[in-house]
Enzyme design. Structure first.
Site, PDB file in Angstrom:
ATOM      1  N   HIS A  98      -3.133   3.332  -1.563  1.00 50.01           N
ATOM      2  CA  HIS A  98      -2.054   4.318  -1.431  1.00 50.01           C
ATOM      3  C   HIS A  98      -1.721   4.640   0.026  1.00 50.01           C
ATOM      4  O   HIS A  98      -0.792   5.400   0.297  1.00 50.01           O
ATOM      5  CB  HIS A  98      -2.433   5.615  -2.160  1.00 50.01           C
ATOM      6  CG  HIS A  98      -3.468   6.409  -1.427  1.00 50.01           C
ATOM      7  ND1 HIS A  98      -4.786   6.006  -1.354  1.00 50.01           N
ATOM      8  CD2 HIS A  98      -3.365   7.536  -0.694  1.00 50.01           C
ATOM      9  CE1 HIS A  98      -5.456   6.883  -0.620  1.00 50.01           C
ATOM     10  NE2 HIS A  98      -4.619   7.823  -0.202  1.00 50.01           N
ATOM     11  N   HIS A 137       1.226   6.909   4.522  1.00 52.50           N
ATOM     12  CA  HIS A 137       0.696   7.411   3.249  1.00 52.50           C
ATOM     13  C   HIS A 137       1.784   7.291   2.191  1.00 52.50           C
ATOM     14  O   HIS A 137       2.843   7.911   2.310  1.00 52.50           O
ATOM     15  CB  HIS A 137       0.264   8.870   3.422  1.00 52.50           C
ATOM     16  CG  HIS A 137      -0.619   9.367   2.334  1.00 52.50           C
ATOM     17  ND1 HIS A 137      -0.142   9.732   1.096  1.00 52.50           N
ATOM     18  CD2 HIS A 137      -1.957   9.558   2.299  1.00 52.50           C
ATOM     19  CE1 HIS A 137      -1.151  10.136   0.351  1.00 52.50           C
ATOM     20  NE2 HIS A 137      -2.265  10.032   1.053  1.00 52.50           N
TER      21      HIS A 137
END
Length: 161
Positions: A67, A82
């Site tokens: 992620h 992110h």
């Protein structure tokens, strides 16, 4: 006499890792990013899930859950990209890595593919914060938010001390 040299190498530009809309990091619905706890940055509301290197450099880490990734640019800027909020909980579902720690990358190289429909399907936000983790080492980190971007378009201007 050498005035034409002024301004040279005084700034570093960081590109968008994904196609979408660049917005202020203060719009990220997570205080860790919005309050710049990890550093100054910008966020992208993505139109697709092809997340690329925002600059030339080396991948520091691709998180096990895919992620997020960190990298250090060739100029020494430490970046965190992110993908979405609370997406660590997906444990890699909907993500595919195309790079690993230690890989040398060029601006625009594909790092992670994220299935935005999977993220949205889990009720999660797809916004992508791009954070300069070593903000304190620079005179200024300026967000170039408020515009539509494609991969590589300038989103952060870093002024050197």
């Amino acid at each position: 006499m050498f005035g034409f040299l002024k301004g040279k190498n005084k700034e570093i530009m960081i590109g968008s890792p994904v196609k979408g809309k660049a917005v202020s990091v203060s719009e990220v619905n997570d205080p860790t990013f919005a309050e710049e706890i990890l550093g100054k940055g910008v966020a992208i509301i993505p139109e697709d899930g092809k997340v690329c290197a925002p600059a030339a450099g080396e991948i520091g880490m691709v998180f096990d859950t895919l992620h997020a990734f960190s990298m250090t640019t060739k100029e020494g800027v430490e970046l965190l990209v992110h993908i979405g909020l609370e997406t660590v909980g997906l444990k890699g579902k909907g993500f595919e890595a195309h790079a690993k720690a230690g890989d040398k990358v060029e601006k625009g190289d594909l790092i992670i593919t994220a299935d935005l429909d999977v993220i949205k399907g889990e009720g999660l936000d797809t916004i992508i914060p791009v954070i300069v983790c070593n903000t304190d080492e620079y005179k200024e980190v300026e967000s170039l938010a408020g515009k539509d971007v494609v991969v590589g378009d300038d989103i952060l201007k870093i002024l050197l001390n």
